[in-house]
Motif scaffolding. Structure first.
Motif, PDB file in Angstrom:
ATOM      1  N   CYS A 148       1.178  -6.334   6.116  1.00  0.00           N
ATOM      2  CA  CYS A 148       0.555  -7.655   6.120  1.00  0.00           C
ATOM      3  C   CYS A 148      -0.892  -7.568   5.635  1.00  0.00           C
ATOM      4  O   CYS A 148      -1.501  -6.499   5.631  1.00  0.00           O
ATOM      5  N   GLU A 149      -1.420  -8.710   5.230  1.00  0.00           N
ATOM      6  CA  GLU A 149      -2.791  -8.775   4.740  1.00  0.00           C
ATOM      7  C   GLU A 149      -3.801  -8.346   5.804  1.00  0.00           C
ATOM      8  O   GLU A 149      -4.791  -7.679   5.505  1.00  0.00           O
ATOM      9  N   GLY A 150      -3.553  -8.686   7.056  1.00  0.00           N
ATOM     10  CA  GLY A 150      -4.454  -8.287   8.135  1.00  0.00           C
ATOM     11  C   GLY A 150      -4.513  -6.780   8.286  1.00  0.00           C
ATOM     12  O   GLY A 150      -5.595  -6.198   8.460  1.00  0.00           O
ATOM     13  N   CYS A 151      -3.372  -6.125   8.217  1.00  0.00           N
ATOM     14  CA  CYS A 151      -3.347  -4.661   8.286  1.00  0.00           C
ATOM     15  C   CYS A 151      -4.053  -4.061   7.073  1.00  0.00           C
ATOM     16  O   CYS A 151      -4.781  -3.067   7.197  1.00  0.00           O
ATOM     17  N   PHE A 152      -3.859  -4.659   5.903  1.00  0.00           N
ATOM     18  CA  PHE A 152      -4.530  -4.156   4.701  1.00  0.00           C
ATOM     19  C   PHE A 152      -6.048  -4.285   4.852  1.00  0.00           C
ATOM     20  O   PHE A 152      -6.799  -3.386   4.476  1.00  0.00           O
ATOM     21  N   GLU A 153      -6.503  -5.391   5.409  1.00  0.00           N
ATOM     22  CA  GLU A 153      -7.936  -5.571   5.611  1.00  0.00           C
ATOM     23  C   GLU A 153      -8.490  -4.551   6.605  1.00  0.00           C
ATOM     24  O   GLU A 153      -9.644  -4.137   6.491  1.00  0.00           O
ATOM     25  N   GLN A 154      -7.669  -4.093   7.541  1.00  0.00           N
ATOM     26  CA  GLN A 154      -8.077  -2.986   8.415  1.00  0.00           C
ATOM     27  C   GLN A 154      -8.281  -1.714   7.599  1.00  0.00           C
ATOM     28  O   GLN A 154      -9.206  -0.949   7.861  1.00  0.00           O
ATOM     29  N   LEU A 155      -7.415  -1.487   6.612  1.00  0.00           N
ATOM     30  CA  LEU A 155      -7.584  -0.334   5.721  1.00  0.00           C
ATOM     31  C   LEU A 155      -8.905  -0.409   4.966  1.00  0.00           C
ATOM     32  O   LEU A 155      -9.612   0.593   4.827  1.00  0.00           O
ATOM     33  N   ILE A 156      -9.242  -1.593   4.481  1.00  0.00           N
ATOM     34  CA  ILE A 156     -10.502  -1.773   3.762  1.00  0.00           C
ATOM     35  C   ILE A 156     -11.674  -1.437   4.678  1.00  0.00           C
ATOM     36  O   ILE A 156     -12.568  -0.671   4.316  1.00  0.00           O
ATOM     37  N   GLU A 157     -11.649  -1.998   5.882  1.00  0.00           N
ATOM     38  CA  GLU A 157     -12.725  -1.748   6.843  1.00  0.00           C
ATOM     39  C   GLU A 157     -12.808  -0.266   7.203  1.00  0.00           C
ATOM     40  O   GLU A 157     -13.893   0.326   7.251  1.00  0.00           O
ATOM     41  N   MET A 158     -11.665   0.352   7.441  1.00  0.00           N
ATOM     42  CA  MET A 158     -11.614   1.764   7.814  1.00  0.00           C
ATOM     43  C   MET A 158     -12.205   2.657   6.723  1.00  0.00           C
ATOM     44  O   MET A 158     -12.893   3.626   7.012  1.00  0.00           O
ATOM     45  N   ASN A 159     -11.954   2.331   5.470  1.00  0.00           N
ATOM     46  CA  ASN A 159     -12.360   3.183   4.361  1.00  0.00           C
ATOM     47  C   ASN A 159     -13.682   2.784   3.720  1.00  0.00           C
ATOM     48  O   ASN A 159     -14.164   3.495   2.847  1.00  0.00           O
ATOM     49  N   SER A 160     -14.281   1.695   4.167  1.00  0.00           N
ATOM     50  CA  SER A 160     -15.508   1.230   3.521  1.00  0.00           C
ATOM     51  C   SER A 160     -16.660   2.208   3.696  1.00  0.00           C
ATOM     52  O   SER A 160     -17.570   2.244   2.880  1.00  0.00           O
ATOM     53  N   LYS A 163      -9.287   8.645   7.495  1.00  0.00           N
ATOM     54  CA  LYS A 163      -9.674   8.014   6.234  1.00  0.00           C
ATOM     55  C   LYS A 163      -9.103   8.827   5.078  1.00  0.00           C
ATOM     56  O   LYS A 163      -9.259  10.042   5.029  1.00  0.00           O
ATOM     57  N   ARG A 164      -8.443   8.124   4.155  1.00  0.00           N
ATOM     58  CA  ARG A 164      -7.857   8.772   2.991  1.00  0.00           C
ATOM     59  C   ARG A 164      -8.353   8.146   1.693  1.00  0.00           C
ATOM     60  O   ARG A 164      -7.823   8.399   0.632  1.00  0.00           O
ATOM     61  N   GLY A 165      -9.389   7.322   1.788  1.00  0.00           N
ATOM     62  CA  GLY A 165      -9.884   6.615   0.607  1.00  0.00           C
ATOM     63  C   GLY A 165      -8.974   5.445   0.294  1.00  0.00           C
ATOM     64  O   GLY A 165      -7.836   5.373   0.766  1.00  0.00           O
ATOM     65  N   LEU A 166      -9.482   4.516  -0.489  1.00  0.00           N
ATOM     66  CA  LEU A 166      -8.695   3.336  -0.820  1.00  0.00           C
ATOM     67  C   LEU A 166      -9.172   2.749  -2.143  1.00  0.00           C
ATOM     68  O   LEU A 166     -10.347   2.445  -2.301  1.00  0.00           O
ATOM     69  N   THR A 167      -8.252   2.636  -3.058  1.00  0.00           N
ATOM     70  CA  THR A 167      -8.458   1.879  -4.290  1.00  0.00           C
ATOM     71  C   THR A 167      -7.519   0.698  -4.200  1.00  0.00           C
ATOM     72  O   THR A 167      -6.353   0.859  -3.837  1.00  0.00           O
ATOM     73  N   ALA A 176       0.849  -1.195   0.000  1.00  0.00           N
ATOM     74  CA  ALA A 176       0.000   0.000   0.000  1.00  0.00           C
ATOM     75  C   ALA A 176       0.881   1.241   0.000  1.00  0.00           C
ATOM     76  O   ALA A 176       2.052   1.186   0.375  1.00  0.00           O
ATOM     77  N   CYS A 177       0.276   2.351  -0.403  1.00  0.00           N
ATOM     78  CA  CYS A 177       1.017   3.609  -0.401  1.00  0.00           C
ATOM     79  C   CYS A 177       1.291   4.059   1.040  1.00  0.00           C
ATOM     80  O   CYS A 177       0.626   3.634   1.979  1.00  0.00           O
ATOM     81  N   PHE A 178       2.270   4.936   1.161  1.00  0.00           N
ATOM     82  CA  PHE A 178       2.665   5.462   2.462  1.00  0.00           C
ATOM     83  C   PHE A 178       1.500   6.153   3.163  1.00  0.00           C
ATOM     84  O   PHE A 178       1.363   6.084   4.381  1.00  0.00           O
ATOM     85  N   HIS A 179       0.636   6.826   2.410  1.00  0.00           N
ATOM     86  CA  HIS A 179      -0.508   7.523   2.998  1.00  0.00           C
ATOM     87  C   HIS A 179      -1.455   6.540   3.689  1.00  0.00           C
ATOM     88  O   HIS A 179      -2.024   6.840   4.738  1.00  0.00           O
ATOM     89  N   CYS A 180      -1.622   5.358   3.094  1.00  0.00           N
ATOM     90  CA  CYS A 180      -2.475   4.327   3.708  1.00  0.00           C
ATOM     91  C   CYS A 180      -1.871   3.848   5.025  1.00  0.00           C
ATOM     92  O   CYS A 180      -2.589   3.644   6.002  1.00  0.00           O
ATOM     93  N   LEU A 181      -0.547   3.685   5.061  1.00  0.00           N
ATOM     94  CA  LEU A 181       0.092   3.295   6.313  1.00  0.00           C
ATOM     95  C   LEU A 181      -0.084   4.370   7.371  1.00  0.00           C
ATOM     96  O   LEU A 181      -0.292   4.064   8.546  1.00  0.00           O
TER      97      LEU A 181
END
Length: 100
Positions: free
Chosen positions: A78-90, A33-37, A20-25
């Protein structure tokens, strides 16, 4: 045999890698929330970027290259952290594109 690489995360243990991009981290750290594609590639690995990086990508031809990657500062997580991003931005719109 084709073994999948895994990453060790302090929070989620041994999991699949994601990028993921640095902004997502930064979002994971400050909760903003910064959006997520994001996409899941043929191996099922998540790759994602925020709205700011998506605009930069679009404004610079829509292709990942040295300039757009330098702006995004793509980072391993990690995938778990990425899934947190999905949940956060949904709540504001997490866009999923599947490439086949």
């Amino acid at each position: 045999m084709n073994e999948k690489k895994q990453v060790q995360c302090d929070q989620h243990g041994l999991t699949n890698p994601a990028f993921a991009c640095f902004h997502c981290l930064t979002s994971l750290k400050d909760g903003q929330k910064r959006g997520l594609t994001f996409v899941r590639d043929d191996d099922g690995q998540y790759n994602g970027w925020c709205d700011e990086c998506d605009k930069f990508l679009t404004d610079h031809g829509g292709e990942w290259n040295d300039k757009t990657e330098a702006f995004a500062k793509i980072t391993l997580l990690c995938e778990g952290c990425f899934e947190q991003l999905i949940e956060m931005n949904s709540g504001i719109l997490a866009r999923l594109f599947r490439f086949r």
